[in-house]
Design an enzyme around this catalytic site. Structure first.
Site, short mmCIF file in Angstrom:
data_model
loop_
_atom_site.label_atom_id
_atom_site.label_comp_id
_atom_site.label_asym_id
_atom_site.label_seq_id
_atom_site.Cartn_x
_atom_site.Cartn_y
_atom_site.Cartn_z
N LYS A 202 0.84 -1.21 0.00
CA LYS A 202 0.00 0.00 0.00
C LYS A 202 0.88 1.26 0.00
O LYS A 202 0.61 2.22 -0.73
CB LYS A 202 -0.95 -0.01 1.21
CG LYS A 202 -2.03 -1.08 1.11
CD LYS A 202 -2.82 -1.28 2.40
CE LYS A 202 -3.77 -2.48 2.25
NZ LYS A 202 -4.50 -2.82 3.49
N GLN B 37 -4.60 -1.65 9.88
CA GLN B 37 -4.46 -2.94 9.21
C GLN B 37 -5.01 -4.06 10.10
O GLN B 37 -4.71 -4.12 11.30
CB GLN B 37 -2.98 -3.20 8.86
CG GLN B 37 -2.73 -4.47 8.06
CD GLN B 37 -3.37 -4.47 6.67
OE1 GLN B 37 -3.51 -3.42 6.03
NE2 GLN B 37 -3.77 -5.63 6.19
N ASP C 137 -11.05 2.68 4.38
CA ASP C 137 -11.34 1.24 4.30
C ASP C 137 -12.85 0.99 4.26
O ASP C 137 -13.28 -0.12 3.91
CB ASP C 137 -10.79 0.53 5.55
CG ASP C 137 -9.52 -0.27 5.28
OD1 ASP C 137 -9.29 -0.64 4.11
OD2 ASP C 137 -8.78 -0.52 6.24
N1 GUN Z 1 -6.78 -7.05 6.21
C1 GUN Z 1 -7.19 -7.76 5.13
N2 GUN Z 1 -7.79 -6.95 4.22
C2 GUN Z 1 -7.77 -5.71 4.75
C3 GUN Z 1 -8.24 -4.46 4.29
O1 GUN Z 1 -8.82 -4.30 3.20
N3 GUN Z 1 -8.00 -3.40 5.12
C4 GUN Z 1 -7.39 -3.53 6.32
N4 GUN Z 1 -7.24 -2.45 7.07
N5 GUN Z 1 -6.95 -4.68 6.78
C5 GUN Z 1 -7.14 -5.77 5.99
#
Ligand code: GUN
Length: 290
Positions: free
Chosen positions: A52, A96, A119
């Site tokens: 990311k 996350q 998110d």
């Molecule tokens: N863990 C797995 N997928 C995601 C996501 O799309 N966002 C976040 N913050 N954590 C994740």
């Protein structure tokens, strides 16, 4: 077999975002700024967050990574979330997941300012999504909608079957595909661990979306000829032929379909995964324009 290439599509979207960012910066706006909080040292989470941050660099966003030890408690994590909520330089941020077991993840997600919740996990955004109001939609199901759109897959009136009812994928996917929009207007069936006659249902799917997290759960007998199969699974299995000793697989036994199978499918890796990043960046640009 026609592959739906998420990696290529994600790069195309990121190239579009890069042009948009350059244009906005030339007009005197600040660069969009995404932050990520990561707690602990889960290797998969670290890799995802790393991707990311790298993608931010690629499109010309600022990024900030807040790394916290796995012993971080709820109060300290809330404090870090509050700091990002109050930091005007940050347009959007993510926490996350998964978080360590001693953390109340839902309580943390509810502390995120909904206007920075790129998110789309805050109940305000989840609620707005269910009402069809403008909001941040979760990146993975949005990425799937974007793939259907860019591959010109007809969705109107089609039967979409979704395997999995998670808050991150299954539930928002159901909402997005049943909306009165294009892509959308599907008749959606959501299946889960208590669903009966599963094969009968999946065999009637024009669009089959597997988001259950079980290696090769979906076998060829469960798929209608000519279907569009979207594999959201990211499962790590042992593979002695690899240097790392393991490899990623999806929820669909794609290898068993054979190259003469008549349908569309997203591979793992290189399908849905890269799209999640592109859509997170899109949400961040939207947050910075607000
Ligand atoms: N863990 C797995 N997928 C995601 C996501 O799309 N966002 C976040 N913050 N954590 C994740």
């Amino acid at each position: 077999m026609q592959l739906i290439n998420g990696k290529e599509t994600s790069i195309a979207i990121q190239d579009e975002l890069k042009i948009e960012v350059n244009k906005r910066v030339a007009e005197g706006h600040k660069r969009p700024h995404l932050a990520a909080i990561i707690v602990g040292d889960n290797p998969a989470s670290r890799a995802y967050v790393g991707h990311k941050i790298k993608a931010c660099e690629y499109v010309g966003f600022e990024s900030t990574l807040v790394e916290l030890p796995k012993t971080t408690n709820n109060a300290k994590l809330k404090e870090e979330v509050t700091k990002l909520n109050e930091n005007n330089a940050i347009d959007g941020f993510i926490v996350q997941l998964p978080l360590p077991d001693h953390i109340d993840a839902q309580a943390i997600l509810e502390c995120v300012d909904p206007s920075k919740d790129v998110d789309g996990f805050h109940p305000v955004n989840a609620g707005k999504l269910s009402l069809g109001l403008p909001c941040f939609a979760p990146a993975t199901p949005s990425g799937i909608v974007e793939l259907l759109k860019r591959y010109h897959i007809e969705t109107e009136g089609k039967h979409a079957v979704i395997l999995g009812r998670s808050a991150i994928v299954g539930t928002p996917m159901t909402l997005l595909l049943s909306r009165n929009s294009n892509p959308g207007n599907c008749t959606v069936t959501m299946c889960h661990s208590r669903t009966q006659n599963l094969t009968e249902i999946t065999r009637s799917a024009d669009i089959l979306i597997a988001a259950i997290g079980k290696t090769h759960f979906v076998t060829p007998d469960m798929i209608k000829p000519g279907a569009v199969v979207i594999d959201v699974g990211i499962n790590r299995i042992a593979d002695a032929s690899r240097k790392s000793g393991s490899r990623l697989t999806g929820d669909v036994a794609m290898d068993q379909l054979g190259s003469d199978w008549d349908g569309h499918i997203t591979p793992v890796p290189g399908g849905v995964g890269p799209m999640t990043i592109a859509m997170l960046l899109k949400n961040t640009l939207q947050a910075s324009n607000a």
